[in-house]
Design a protein around this motif. Structure first.
Motif, PDB file in Angstrom:
ATOM      1  N   UNK A  73       0.845  -1.696  -0.238  1.00  0.00           N
ATOM      2  CA  UNK A  73       0.336  -0.097  -0.120  1.00  0.00           C
ATOM      3  C   UNK A  73       0.773   1.277   0.187  1.00  0.00           C
ATOM      4  N   UNK A  74       1.872   1.189   0.987  1.00  0.00           N
ATOM      5  CA  UNK A  74       2.635   2.531   0.671  1.00  0.00           C
ATOM      6  C   UNK A  74       3.438   2.760  -0.422  1.00  0.00           C
ATOM      7  N   UNK A  75       4.051   1.503  -0.924  1.00  0.00           N
ATOM      8  CA  UNK A  75       4.784   1.779  -2.599  1.00  0.00           C
ATOM      9  C   UNK A  75       3.287   2.489  -3.540  1.00  0.00           C
ATOM     10  N   UNK A  76       2.211   1.676  -3.377  1.00  0.00           N
ATOM     11  CA  UNK A  76       1.433   2.012  -4.705  1.00  0.00           C
ATOM     12  C   UNK A  76       0.537   3.834  -3.983  1.00  0.00           C
ATOM     13  N   UNK A  77       0.714   3.710  -2.864  1.00  0.00           N
ATOM     14  CA  UNK A  77       0.880   5.370  -2.177  1.00  0.00           C
ATOM     15  C   UNK A  77       1.485   5.812  -3.239  1.00  0.00           C
ATOM     16  N   UNK A  78       2.610   5.830  -2.760  1.00  0.00           N
ATOM     17  CA  UNK A  78       4.311   6.747  -3.689  1.00  0.00           C
ATOM     18  C   UNK A  78       3.815   6.476  -5.348  1.00  0.00           C
ATOM     19  N   UNK A  79       4.136   6.144  -5.480  1.00  0.00           N
ATOM     20  CA  UNK A  79       4.028   5.349  -7.092  1.00  0.00           C
ATOM     21  C   UNK A  79       2.408   7.025  -7.629  1.00  0.00           C
ATOM     22  N   UNK A  80       1.481   6.789  -6.874  1.00  0.00           N
ATOM     23  CA  UNK A  80       0.235   7.925  -7.409  1.00  0.00           C
ATOM     24  C   UNK A  80       0.104   9.331  -6.884  1.00  0.00           C
ATOM     25  N   UNK A  81       1.972   9.296  -5.948  1.00  0.00           N
ATOM     26  CA  UNK A  81       2.442  10.570  -5.345  1.00  0.00           C
ATOM     27  C   UNK A  81       1.641  10.545  -4.399  1.00  0.00           C
ATOM     28  N   UNK A  82       0.736   9.696  -3.414  1.00  0.00           N
ATOM     29  CA  UNK A  82       0.150  10.514  -2.087  1.00  0.00           C
ATOM     30  C   UNK A  82       0.485  10.540  -0.923  1.00  0.00           C
ATOM     31  N   UNK A  83       1.545  11.240  -1.137  1.00  0.00           N
ATOM     32  CA  UNK A  83       2.596  11.390  -0.758  1.00  0.00           C
ATOM     33  C   UNK A  83       2.559  10.924   1.302  1.00  0.00           C
ATOM     34  N   UNK A  84       1.461  12.019   1.678  1.00  0.00           N
ATOM     35  CA  UNK A  84       1.326  11.708   2.664  1.00  0.00           C
ATOM     36  C   UNK A  84       0.367  10.512   4.224  1.00  0.00           C
ATOM     37  N   UNK A  85      -0.237   9.745   2.421  1.00  0.00           N
ATOM     38  CA  UNK A  85      -0.738   8.142   2.899  1.00  0.00           C
ATOM     39  C   UNK A  85       0.229   7.625   3.350  1.00  0.00           C
ATOM     40  N   UNK A  86       1.412   7.612   2.409  1.00  0.00           N
ATOM     41  CA  UNK A  86       2.784   6.766   2.661  1.00  0.00           C
ATOM     42  C   UNK A  86       3.723   6.780   3.175  1.00  0.00           C
ATOM     43  N   UNK A  87       3.481   8.163   3.726  1.00  0.00           N
ATOM     44  CA  UNK A  87       4.160   8.424   4.765  1.00  0.00           C
ATOM     45  C   UNK A  87       4.327   7.522   5.631  1.00  0.00           C
ATOM     46  N   UNK A  88       2.639   8.019   5.961  1.00  0.00           N
ATOM     47  CA  UNK A  88       2.099   7.553   6.940  1.00  0.00           C
ATOM     48  C   UNK A  88       1.977   5.530   7.523  1.00  0.00           C
ATOM     49  N   UNK A  89       2.018   5.157   6.513  1.00  0.00           N
ATOM     50  CA  UNK A  89       2.616   3.556   6.758  1.00  0.00           C
ATOM     51  C   UNK A  89       3.863   3.281   6.235  1.00  0.00           C
ATOM     52  N   UNK A  90       4.333   3.767   5.676  1.00  0.00           N
ATOM     53  CA  UNK A  90       6.033   3.825   5.860  1.00  0.00           C
ATOM     54  C   UNK A  90       6.723   3.707   7.115  1.00  0.00           C
ATOM     55  N   UNK A  91       6.053   5.078   8.317  1.00  0.00           N
ATOM     56  CA  UNK A  91       6.408   5.219   9.494  1.00  0.00           C
ATOM     57  C   UNK A  91       6.008   4.239  10.402  1.00  0.00           C
ATOM     58  N   UNK A  92       4.290   3.651  10.229  1.00  0.00           N
ATOM     59  CA  UNK A  92       3.676   2.174  11.093  1.00  0.00           C
ATOM     60  C   UNK A  92       4.975   1.489  10.980  1.00  0.00           C
ATOM     61  N   UNK A  93       5.430   1.190   9.150  1.00  0.00           N
ATOM     62  CA  UNK A  93       6.404  -0.098   9.064  1.00  0.00           C
ATOM     63  C   UNK A  93       8.013  -0.371  10.478  1.00  0.00           C
ATOM     64  N   UNK A  94       8.368   1.214  10.310  1.00  0.00           N
ATOM     65  CA  UNK A  94       9.451   1.421  10.609  1.00  0.00           C
ATOM     66  C   UNK A  94       9.080   1.279  12.381  1.00  0.00           C
ATOM     67  N   UNK A  95       7.668   2.114  12.719  1.00  0.00           N
ATOM     68  CA  UNK A  95       7.907   2.156  14.166  1.00  0.00           C
ATOM     69  C   UNK A  95       7.658   0.426  14.609  1.00  0.00           C
ATOM     70  N   UNK A  96       7.818  -0.485  13.769  1.00  0.00           N
ATOM     71  CA  UNK A  96       6.970  -2.272  14.142  1.00  0.00           C
ATOM     72  C   UNK A  96       8.097  -3.070  13.798  1.00  0.00           C
ATOM     73  N   UNK A  97       9.727  -2.401  13.290  1.00  0.00           N
ATOM     74  CA  UNK A  97      10.771  -3.457  13.311  1.00  0.00           C
ATOM     75  C   UNK A  97      10.181  -3.875  11.822  1.00  0.00           C
ATOM     76  N   UNK A  98       9.664  -3.104  11.144  1.00  0.00           N
ATOM     77  CA  UNK A  98       9.675  -3.468   9.910  1.00  0.00           C
ATOM     78  C   UNK A  98       9.832  -2.591   8.707  1.00  0.00           C
ATOM     79  N   UNK A  99      11.543  -2.435   8.530  1.00  0.00           N
ATOM     80  CA  UNK A  99      11.961  -1.496   7.951  1.00  0.00           C
ATOM     81  C   UNK A  99      13.099  -1.884   7.548  1.00  0.00           C
ATOM     82  N   UNK A 100      13.870  -1.104   6.402  1.00  0.00           N
ATOM     83  CA  UNK A 100      14.221  -1.844   5.442  1.00  0.00           C
ATOM     84  C   UNK A 100      15.097  -0.171   5.054  1.00  0.00           C
ATOM     85  N   UNK A 101      16.363  -0.933   4.138  1.00  0.00           N
ATOM     86  CA  UNK A 101      16.649  -0.054   3.033  1.00  0.00           C
ATOM     87  C   UNK A 101      15.460   0.359   1.986  1.00  0.00           C
TER      88      UNK A 101
END
Length: 326
Positions: free
Chosen positions: A22-50
């Motif tokens: 969902x974050x990748x799709x939001x990023x591709x569709x330039x829905x940056x605030x939505x993408x950022x929110x989902x990416x922050x959730x991933x980082x918050x829950x130890x699911x971060x990557x490069x």
């Protein structure tokens, strides 16, 4: 902004996959605030990557949040992991886009000195450096031109303090003085302290032309690139050493007298005046400091030569403090 990770909480693989998609799709569709929110959730829950961090950086930059993007880059580059240069490239881009040219140039110089920059990134880094250098020069020239115009206005209005402040600003830009500055050193309407600041500017820039300077009814032809800075002057160094010998047991008094000596040399710069009278000069500075501290100096016991030096030092002190606030 650094999001604190939640300890001992791990996303289910399906939830993690959904958030990533969902974050990748939001990023591709330039829905940056939505993408950022989902990416922050991933980082918050130890699911971060490069890829997650790169996505977050892209969102922050697209949203114009360069401060948080820069902070995140600095946090990521501090880890010095295998993605260091990818993060660094983004960091340099942020610095360029936010006009932080000096920091960018220092960082690139450091990286090239380390000689570890991947071949693929050497040219982009060099290009960013050269563009920053060009932009920095343009900005310096623009500000210099504005300050010089203001300086001429301040001269016309006899605003001596403002003149000194403007020259200080121009010197900080590290631009070379134009020849229209030289006649100011002969102009009797220019304050001697302001002339010193102009002289320092010429010395800083190692101007090789012979220039005339007029102070206190005395004229001198000087070549700035052959003149020492005030604190490097032979006479100034001798005066400081002599003072240290005389004040070895009185450091607080020594500090006050050092101020008087420096201000004297600042005001008369670049003239030499001590000749063979160093001993008289130091005696005068000590007695003047005592007078300032309202200590009894037995003025009737002071020689006329020392009194003359006291008058000169006091005059320079007054001229210095009339322009420079300490």
């Amino acid at each position: 902004m650094s999001y604190k990770e939640v300890d001992n909480v791990v996303l289910f693989p399906s939830v993690k996959k959904t958030l990533e998609d969902e974050s990748l799709r939001a990023l591709q569709e330039k829905r940056y605030e939505e993408a950022l929110d989902k990416l922050n959730h991933l980082i918050e829950y130890h699911a971060s990557s490069h890829e997650i961090y790169i996505g977050k950086l892209m969102c922050l930059m697209e949203l114009g949040n360069y401060k948080d993007a820069q902070d995140l880059c600095e946090e990521l580059t501090a880890n010095k992991d295998e993605h260091y240069y990818h993060y660094l490239h983004i960091y340099l881009t942020i610095l360029f886009q936010t006009s932080q040219y000096e920091i960018l140039m220092e960082q690139v110089e450091y990286e090239f000195e380390q000689n570890n920059v991947p071949e693929l990134l050497r040219e982009p880094f060099q290009q960013l450096y050269e563009m920053s250098q060009s932009m920095k020069i343009d900005i310096q020239n623009d500000y210099s031109s504005i300050h010089i115009d203001e300086l001429h206005q301040a001269i016309n209005q006899d605003q001596h303090k403002k003149q000194w402040q403007l020259i200080k600003k121009i010197r900080a830009l590290k631009v070379s003085p134009t020849s229209d500055m030289y006649p100011l050193l002969e102009n009797s309407q220019i304050h001697p302290v302001v002339k010193t600041s102009i002289m320092q500017w010429l010395v800083d820039c190692k101007v090789s032309e012979t220039i005339s300077i007029h102070k206190f009814d005395v004229s001198l032809d000087i070549t700035p690139n052959q003149i020492s800075k005030i604190k490097d002057l032979h006479e100034y160094q001798l005066a400081k050493k002599e003072l240290e010998i005389r004040m070895v047991n009185n450091p607080s008094m020594q500090q006050l007298i050092e101020q008087l000596i420096y201000r004297y040399f600042y005001v008369i710069y670049p003239f030499k005046t001590l000749n063979e009278e160093l001993d008289l000069f130091i005696s005068a500075a000590i007695n003047l400091a005592k007078r300032y501290l309202q200590m009894d100096i037995g003025i009737e016991e002071i020689s006329e030569d020392v009194k003359k030096w006291m008058d000169s030092i006091q005059m320079c002190d007054s001229l210095y403090l009339s322009i420079i606030e300490e």
